[in-house]
Design a protein around this motif. Sequence first.
Motif, PDB file in Angstrom:
ATOM      1  N   LEU A 177     -11.584  12.438 -25.107  1.00  0.00           N
ATOM      2  CA  LEU A 177     -12.143  13.128 -23.943  1.00  0.00           C
ATOM      3  C   LEU A 177     -13.586  13.530 -24.198  1.00  0.00           C
ATOM      4  CD1 LEU A 177      -9.102  15.361 -22.910  1.00  0.00           C
ATOM      5  CD2 LEU A 177     -10.047  13.417 -21.649  1.00  0.00           C
ATOM      6  N   ARG A 178     -13.877  13.978 -25.425  1.00  0.00           N
ATOM      7  CA  ARG A 178     -15.249  14.349 -25.762  1.00  0.00           C
ATOM      8  C   ARG A 178     -16.179  13.135 -25.657  1.00  0.00           C
ATOM      9  NH1 ARG A 178     -15.713  16.605 -31.498  1.00  0.00           N
ATOM     10  NH2 ARG A 178     -14.650  18.362 -30.527  1.00  0.00           N
ATOM     11  N   TYR A 179     -15.743  11.991 -26.193  1.00  0.00           N
ATOM     12  CA  TYR A 179     -16.556  10.770 -26.103  1.00  0.00           C
ATOM     13  C   TYR A 179     -16.752  10.336 -24.656  1.00  0.00           C
ATOM     14  CZ  TYR A 179     -16.294  10.037 -31.154  1.00  0.00           C
ATOM     15  OH  TYR A 179     -16.419  10.148 -32.512  1.00  0.00           O
ATOM     16  N   ALA A 180     -15.702  10.517 -23.849  1.00  0.00           N
ATOM     17  CA  ALA A 180     -15.817  10.153 -22.433  1.00  0.00           C
ATOM     18  C   ALA A 180     -16.842  11.038 -21.741  1.00  0.00           C
ATOM     19  CB  ALA A 180     -14.460  10.286 -21.755  1.00  0.00           C
ATOM     20  N   ARG A 181     -16.866  12.341 -22.086  1.00  0.00           N
ATOM     21  CA  ARG A 181     -17.871  13.245 -21.493  1.00  0.00           C
ATOM     22  C   ARG A 181     -19.279  12.866 -21.952  1.00  0.00           C
ATOM     23  NH1 ARG A 181     -14.477  17.809 -23.143  1.00  0.00           N
ATOM     24  NH2 ARG A 181     -12.880  18.006 -21.562  1.00  0.00           N
ATOM     25  N   TRP A 182     -19.426  12.499 -23.212  1.00  0.00           N
ATOM     26  CA  TRP A 182     -20.740  12.069 -23.719  1.00  0.00           C
ATOM     27  C   TRP A 182     -21.214  10.813 -22.978  1.00  0.00           C
ATOM     28  CZ3 TRP A 182     -20.050  12.416 -29.778  1.00  0.00           C
ATOM     29  CH2 TRP A 182     -20.119  13.758 -30.162  1.00  0.00           C
ATOM     30  N   ASP A 183     -20.290   9.865 -22.771  1.00  0.00           N
ATOM     31  CA  ASP A 183     -20.657   8.646 -22.040  1.00  0.00           C
ATOM     32  C   ASP A 183     -21.107   8.973 -20.618  1.00  0.00           C
ATOM     33  OD1 ASP A 183     -20.129   7.030 -24.191  1.00  0.00           O
ATOM     34  OD2 ASP A 183     -18.074   6.529 -23.558  1.00  0.00           O
ATOM     35  N   GLN A 184     -20.402   9.920 -19.983  1.00  0.00           N
ATOM     36  CA  GLN A 184     -20.800  10.306 -18.621  1.00  0.00           C
ATOM     37  C   GLN A 184     -22.181  10.962 -18.632  1.00  0.00           C
ATOM     38  OE1 GLN A 184     -17.612  12.827 -17.355  1.00  0.00           O
ATOM     39  NE2 GLN A 184     -16.140  11.137 -17.137  1.00  0.00           N
ATOM     40  N   ALA A 185     -22.438  11.822 -19.638  1.00  0.00           N
ATOM     41  CA  ALA A 185     -23.750  12.467 -19.733  1.00  0.00           C
ATOM     42  C   ALA A 185     -24.848  11.440 -19.981  1.00  0.00           C
ATOM     43  CB  ALA A 185     -23.739  13.514 -20.846  1.00  0.00           C
TER      44      ALA A 185
END
Length: 200
Positions: A177-185
């Motif tokens: 989930l953290r990596y997914a948020r980073w990708d979105q950012a």
Amino acid sequence: MRAISGLWRWRHNPLRRGTDLAEAWVCLTTLLLILFAAPLTGALVGAAAQDTLQRSVREQHRQRHPVTAQVIRRLERTALGADPETGARDTRTRVLAGWTAPDGTRHRGALAAQLRDPGRGDEFRIWTDTHGRLAPRPLDPATATTHAVLAGIGATIVAAALMETARRLVLWRMLRLRYARWDQAWDRAGPDWGRTGTGS
């Protein structure tokens, strides 16, 4: 200890994210469960196994009886494999023997006798049911207790392994989930990042 130091480190850190604190709490909770819940599970399983096995011991001793058999004649000598307790090869002599059942009936049959050199009239002990049918030796209470202890230890290990597996799965999911948020950012910042005239 790592979980406790993780909680302490993130307590007032300005770089702390919500997920960092959540990870530390997951680790601490898992540690406490492994230290307290896993042994409790093992104790409960061991107690239940002890109760069941001791009941089985009492039942076997009630249904099976030691009987003295008498050699009629020697048949042959045969290797029956390794003794599970000593590891030594268990070589017994097959004999035709007769015995009297607890109900008074007479029986005869081919048996494996634990006699070095059996002769006519030699006696040895066998286990039978009430009607004289051959039966395995009943389980003794000490062996039953050993099995119950091993069951409790096994349950403790399995419970601890399941808790650790759950911790790893939760942390893996949180990391995804953290990596997914980073990708979105990065996707939001990406179109203008590094281009001239965009202020970067």
